[in-house]
Structures are given as C-alpha cells and as structure tokens.
Design a protein around this motif. Sequence first.
Motif, PDB file in Angstrom:
ATOM      1  N   PRO A 128      23.298  12.999 -10.493  1.00 38.15           N
ATOM      2  CA  PRO A 128      21.941  11.936 -10.657  1.00 38.15           C
ATOM      3  C   PRO A 128      21.582  11.425  -8.999  1.00 38.15           C
ATOM      4  CG  PRO A 128      23.821  11.342 -11.805  1.00 38.15           C
ATOM      5  CD  PRO A 128      23.829  12.090 -11.473  1.00 38.15           C
ATOM      6  N   GLU A 129      22.655  11.856  -7.951  1.00 34.24           N
ATOM      7  CA  GLU A 129      22.417  11.656  -6.834  1.00 34.24           C
ATOM      8  C   GLU A 129      21.097  13.028  -6.110  1.00 34.24           C
ATOM      9  OE1 GLU A 129      23.001   9.564  -4.659  1.00 34.24           O
ATOM     10  OE2 GLU A 129      23.297   8.304  -6.617  1.00 34.24           O
ATOM     11  N   GLN A 130      21.348  14.370  -6.927  1.00 34.91           N
ATOM     12  CA  GLN A 130      20.836  15.535  -5.927  1.00 34.91           C
ATOM     13  C   GLN A 130      18.936  14.970  -7.122  1.00 34.91           C
ATOM     14  OE1 GLN A 130      21.725  18.113  -4.138  1.00 34.91           O
ATOM     15  NE2 GLN A 130      19.430  18.931  -4.447  1.00 34.91           N
ATOM     16  N   GLU A 131      19.360  15.035  -7.874  1.00 38.60           N
ATOM     17  CA  GLU A 131      18.075  14.223  -8.886  1.00 38.60           C
ATOM     18  C   GLU A 131      17.287  13.714  -7.886  1.00 38.60           C
ATOM     19  OE1 GLU A 131      16.303  11.711 -12.368  1.00 38.60           O
ATOM     20  OE2 GLU A 131      17.962  13.408 -12.705  1.00 38.60           O
ATOM     21  N   LEU A 132      17.723  12.385  -7.422  1.00 38.12           N
ATOM     22  CA  LEU A 132      17.544  10.953  -6.409  1.00 38.12           C
ATOM     23  C   LEU A 132      16.564  12.068  -5.098  1.00 38.12           C
ATOM     24  CD1 LEU A 132      16.374   8.486  -6.256  1.00 38.12           C
ATOM     25  CD2 LEU A 132      18.595   8.023  -4.891  1.00 38.12           C
ATOM     26  N   ALA A 133      17.349  12.939  -4.908  1.00 36.54           N
ATOM     27  CA  ALA A 133      17.710  13.688  -3.480  1.00 36.54           C
ATOM     28  C   ALA A 133      16.169  15.021  -3.563  1.00 36.54           C
ATOM     29  CB  ALA A 133      18.903  14.959  -3.281  1.00 36.54           C
ATOM     30  N   THR A 134      15.854  14.882  -5.159  1.00 32.19           N
ATOM     31  CA  THR A 134      15.304  15.773  -5.252  1.00 32.19           C
ATOM     32  C   THR A 134      13.793  15.249  -4.741  1.00 32.19           C
ATOM     33  OG1 THR A 134      15.946  17.852  -6.114  1.00 32.19           O
ATOM     34  CG2 THR A 134      13.714  17.307  -7.120  1.00 32.19           C
ATOM     35  N   LEU A 135      13.489  14.473  -6.385  1.00 30.70           N
ATOM     36  CA  LEU A 135      12.580  13.168  -6.290  1.00 30.70           C
ATOM     37  C   LEU A 135      12.252  12.518  -5.502  1.00 30.70           C
ATOM     38  CD1 LEU A 135      13.052  11.450  -9.507  1.00 30.70           C
ATOM     39  CD2 LEU A 135      11.683  12.317  -9.171  1.00 30.70           C
ATOM     40  N   ARG A 136      12.434  12.497  -4.028  1.00 29.86           N
ATOM     41  CA  ARG A 136      12.276  11.931  -3.019  1.00 29.86           C
ATOM     42  C   ARG A 136      11.323  12.685  -1.963  1.00 29.86           C
ATOM     43  NH1 ARG A 136      18.081   9.255  -0.670  1.00 29.86           N
ATOM     44  NH2 ARG A 136      17.580   6.610  -1.652  1.00 29.86           N
ATOM     45  N   VAL A 137      11.989  13.760  -2.402  1.00 32.18           N
ATOM     46  CA  VAL A 137      11.206  14.875  -1.676  1.00 32.18           C
ATOM     47  C   VAL A 137       9.362  15.658  -2.090  1.00 32.18           C
ATOM     48  CG1 VAL A 137      12.580  15.392  -0.010  1.00 32.18           C
ATOM     49  CG2 VAL A 137      12.201  17.327  -1.932  1.00 32.18           C
ATOM     50  N   ILE A 138       9.722  16.022  -3.245  1.00 30.36           N
ATOM     51  CA  ILE A 138       9.134  16.515  -4.949  1.00 30.36           C
ATOM     52  C   ILE A 138       7.893  16.487  -3.991  1.00 30.36           C
ATOM     53  CG2 ILE A 138       8.986  14.720  -6.776  1.00 30.36           C
ATOM     54  CD1 ILE A 138       9.429  17.911  -7.917  1.00 30.36           C
ATOM     55  N   GLY A 139       7.060  15.182  -3.915  1.00 31.62           N
ATOM     56  CA  GLY A 139       6.025  14.654  -3.601  1.00 31.62           C
ATOM     57  C   GLY A 139       4.645  15.502  -2.913  1.00 31.62           C
ATOM     58  N   THR A 140       6.186  15.924  -1.803  1.00 33.93           N
ATOM     59  CA  THR A 140       5.020  16.311  -0.519  1.00 33.93           C
ATOM     60  C   THR A 140       5.185  17.916  -0.960  1.00 33.93           C
ATOM     61  OG1 THR A 140       7.000  17.088   0.473  1.00 33.93           O
ATOM     62  CG2 THR A 140       6.233  14.513   0.543  1.00 33.93           C
ATOM     63  N   GLN A 141       5.444  18.278  -1.920  1.00 34.94           N
ATOM     64  CA  GLN A 141       6.006  19.526  -2.278  1.00 34.94           C
ATOM     65  C   GLN A 141       4.719  20.195  -3.696  1.00 34.94           C
ATOM     66  OE1 GLN A 141       9.739  20.734  -2.417  1.00 34.94           O
ATOM     67  NE2 GLN A 141      10.255  19.855  -0.524  1.00 34.94           N
ATOM     68  N   VAL A 142       4.378  19.889  -4.184  1.00 35.84           N
ATOM     69  CA  VAL A 142       3.623  20.631  -5.237  1.00 35.84           C
ATOM     70  C   VAL A 142       3.266  19.103  -6.040  1.00 35.84           C
ATOM     71  CG1 VAL A 142       5.946  20.637  -6.504  1.00 35.84           C
ATOM     72  CG2 VAL A 142       5.537  18.443  -6.446  1.00 35.84           C
ATOM     73  N   ASP A 143       1.682  19.682  -6.897  1.00 44.22           N
ATOM     74  CA  ASP A 143       0.230  18.993  -7.229  1.00 44.22           C
ATOM     75  C   ASP A 143       1.350  18.456  -9.055  1.00 44.22           C
ATOM     76  OD1 ASP A 143      -1.846  19.846  -5.503  1.00 44.22           O
ATOM     77  OD2 ASP A 143      -0.771  22.086  -6.445  1.00 44.22           O
ATOM     78  N   ALA A 144       2.100  19.310  -9.529  1.00 45.22           N
ATOM     79  CA  ALA A 144       2.759  18.329 -10.875  1.00 45.22           C
ATOM     80  C   ALA A 144       3.965  18.190 -10.885  1.00 45.22           C
ATOM     81  CB  ALA A 144       1.542  19.182 -11.806  1.00 45.22           C
ATOM     82  N   VAL A 145       4.633  17.874 -11.473  1.00 43.24           N
ATOM     83  CA  VAL A 145       5.990  17.837 -11.936  1.00 43.24           C
ATOM     84  C   VAL A 145       6.431  17.963 -13.214  1.00 43.24           C
ATOM     85  CG1 VAL A 145       7.888  16.763 -11.562  1.00 43.24           C
ATOM     86  CG2 VAL A 145       6.411  16.239  -9.791  1.00 43.24           C
ATOM     87  N   VAL A 146       7.081  19.139 -14.031  1.00 42.26           N
ATOM     88  CA  VAL A 146       7.639  19.280 -14.772  1.00 42.26           C
ATOM     89  C   VAL A 146       8.950  19.717 -15.393  1.00 42.26           C
ATOM     90  CG1 VAL A 146       7.654  20.911 -16.827  1.00 42.26           C
ATOM     91  CG2 VAL A 146       5.378  20.804 -15.318  1.00 42.26           C
ATOM     92  N   GLY A 147      10.120  18.566 -15.720  1.00 38.37           N
ATOM     93  CA  GLY A 147      11.528  19.324 -15.957  1.00 38.37           C
ATOM     94  C   GLY A 147      12.112  17.519 -16.352  1.00 38.37           C
ATOM     95  N   TYR A 148      12.812  18.148 -16.258  1.00 40.82           N
ATOM     96  CA  TYR A 148      14.192  17.105 -16.751  1.00 40.82           C
ATOM     97  C   TYR A 148      14.933  15.878 -16.258  1.00 40.82           C
ATOM     98  CZ  TYR A 148      14.471  20.999 -20.744  1.00 40.82           C
ATOM     99  OH  TYR A 148      13.782  21.945 -21.903  1.00 40.82           O
ATOM    100  N   PHE A 149      14.792  14.812 -16.802  1.00 41.63           N
ATOM    101  CA  PHE A 149      15.157  13.530 -15.397  1.00 41.63           C
ATOM    102  C   PHE A 149      16.687  12.490 -15.944  1.00 41.63           C
ATOM    103  CE2 PHE A 149      11.257  15.229 -14.251  1.00 41.63           C
ATOM    104  CZ  PHE A 149      11.532  15.600 -12.566  1.00 41.63           C
ATOM    105  N   SER A 150      17.265  11.664 -15.715  1.00 42.07           N
ATOM    106  CA  SER A 150      18.357  11.280 -16.331  1.00 42.07           C
ATOM    107  C   SER A 150      17.572   9.320 -15.900  1.00 42.07           C
ATOM    108  CB  SER A 150      19.752  11.270 -16.070  1.00 42.07           C
ATOM    109  OG  SER A 150      19.312  11.061 -14.667  1.00 42.07           O
ATOM    110  N   ARG A 151      17.164   9.965 -14.650  1.00 49.73           N
ATOM    111  CA  ARG A 151      16.374   8.807 -13.863  1.00 49.73           C
ATOM    112  C   ARG A 151      15.535   7.598 -15.157  1.00 49.73           C
ATOM    113  NH1 ARG A 151      19.316   8.633  -9.310  1.00 49.73           N
ATOM    114  NH2 ARG A 151      18.259   6.137  -9.317  1.00 49.73           N
ATOM    115  N   SER A 152      15.245   6.360 -14.705  1.00 54.72           N
ATOM    116  CA  SER A 152      14.076   5.794 -15.307  1.00 54.72           C
ATOM    117  C   SER A 152      13.114   6.158 -15.039  1.00 54.72           C
ATOM    118  CB  SER A 152      14.394   3.810 -14.938  1.00 54.72           C
ATOM    119  OG  SER A 152      13.991   3.588 -13.487  1.00 54.72           O
TER     120      SER A 152
END
Length: 333
Positions: free
Chosen positions: A110-134
């Motif tokens: 979960p912490e690695q997922e959170l770290a990914t989400l914190r930076v992903i908005g500056t890197q991609v145009d869309a997100v596809v994937g598996y997430f455990s967060r709300s």
Amino acid sequence: MSSSSTEPRRVTIHDVARIAGVSRQTVSRALNDKAEIDGSTKQRVLDAARELGYRPSRFARGLVRPDTTTIGLVVPDLLNPFFTEVASGALQAARARGWHVVVYDTADDPEQELATLRVIGTQVDAVVGYFSRSDEDLDRLTAGIPVVLLGREPHTPRFSAISIDGEDGVREAVAHLAGRGHRRIGMLDGHPGPSVRRRWFLQAAAECGVPVHPGWITRAAQTVDGGGAALATLLAAHPDVTAVFAFNDVIAIGALREARRFGLRVPADLAVIGFDGLALGTLVEPELSSVAIDTRALGALAVDQAARLVTGAAPLEPGELVVRAALHLRESA
C-alpha cells in the motif's frame, strides 16, 4: 488514518492545461519552447504554470516526447505471470497506437502504491491498473487524469473498469468434475475474505447437487508455495477430497506439486482445475485445466478504453468492458 489526506495535492500538467484552456500536449510544447506554439498561447500556458506554481517533473522534461501520449500501467506484482500477461496485452495495444507505457510495480504494498500515485499525475495522460486504495484517494491523487480500473468495480462515475465474468466458466468446471463422479470438491481460495470466485464455485456446486463442506474451502496465499501449503492443509484435515478448484493458476500449480508429494496421481486420485488460463499451465506436468480468460485481451481492452477517454471519443459502455472466461480442459481434470 493515513496522514496523506491532509497533504496538499501536487499540481500537475493537467491542472495547467485546464487553467490555460489547452491540451496537455500543448502545455508540454509550450514549456519545452517548441517553435510551433504561437506566442499568445505560449504566454497563456506560462502564466498558468506560474500562477499554479507548477514545476515540470524530471520525467516530463526529458524522458518522454511532449507530443507522445503516455499510459501508466500499475500492477501489484510482475513476478506473477497473470499480471505479466495483462501487461503484455496493454503494451501491444499501446504500441499499435505509437504510445508509450510506463509500468509501475507496487509490490502489493500500500505504501508503494501511494508513492506511485503521488507522482503518476506528472508523468502520464491516463492510468490503467490494480489499486487497493479507496476511490476517494484515487480521485484525489489522479485529479484530471482518466483512470481505468482492473480487478475491481468503481464507486465513482469518473472511473472506468474492466470486469471479468467467470461465472459460466466456473459452472462448466464444477459440472465437469461432478460429471466425472466427484462428490467431494474442495476450493483453494486466494482471497482474504469470501471471494466472488468462491461464490461462483458454491453456486455451481449447488446447481450440480454437490454439497460443499465448509472445511473443504482453504485459504491460500497467491503463490506456488501458497497453493501447495493450502492443499496440504486441506488433505490433512479432509483426505477424502477428490478434486479441487483453485482461485488462480499459480495456486493450482502449487497444488499439483503438492499432490505429487502426497503420492497422489492427478487426475486419477485428485483432479485440479485453476482459474486464469495462463500459458504457464501448459508447461507443467500434467498440463493444467483452467477456467481461462484472455489475459492479453484484458490489457488491450483497458488501453482501448483509456485511449477513448484521452482522445474524447465515445467510451465503451460497461457491458462492453467485460472479459468472459471459459473452461479449457487439459490433463489435470
């Protein structure tokens, strides 16, 4: 409660694009001083970036061309061949469009997922994937970016999702086992709580008139070792079980290995059926029967929906975002 909910959200390139009234690609071109941007548009973008305090990420400054669409693919474990096959389908579909895919492996953390989400908005145009967060966390951390979920249904209309319909396939599997005379069918369930696959299994068993003792359902870690350990636990308590349905193929392959340690012949003494239809199932002895889905089609469908959301094309409806499973009989059942 996580302290992340009180943190200010990182300003993204999508925020600048919204304020300036232009596309993400136009923002990238303006910030990279491309000649094809007219002066007034460039100034509007620079003013918006300055107003918001936007600083382009290292990624945005050089690792991807500003005129290239980039999809972020988030998976929990690339060592699991299921996610590798899904990623393969996504990469192939993106490549056909000339798009980039950046793959993030969260290590099911979960912490690695959170770290990914914190930076992903500056890197991609869309997100596809598996997430455990709300959904609330995802909405906040991916503001303005199209999101296509895998492995779960969304609770907010902003997100799309690809679903797996395995009900008929599991019904086929249990009917096949019952037709072979099996009346004591266990399940190795890889979900920490009652899973939808368990529900499909129990419904199918009831339809076939095969009672399932609660003790015949055993929790299994989603690894080969986990499948072996779960089968050992099941057979130690209920040695009269003659068939097992596994939550996924990785667990089923562990059960095949453990059955050999018990001196059981598969399928003569113990029939085994998995779920997923991984190519790996053809490489084991005996070859694994499985309720199979097209994993590469799953990844490709997710990218197709993401592409529609990025380009503004009409998105696929929920009924079109379904991958259905069917029983593939091989040697293990």
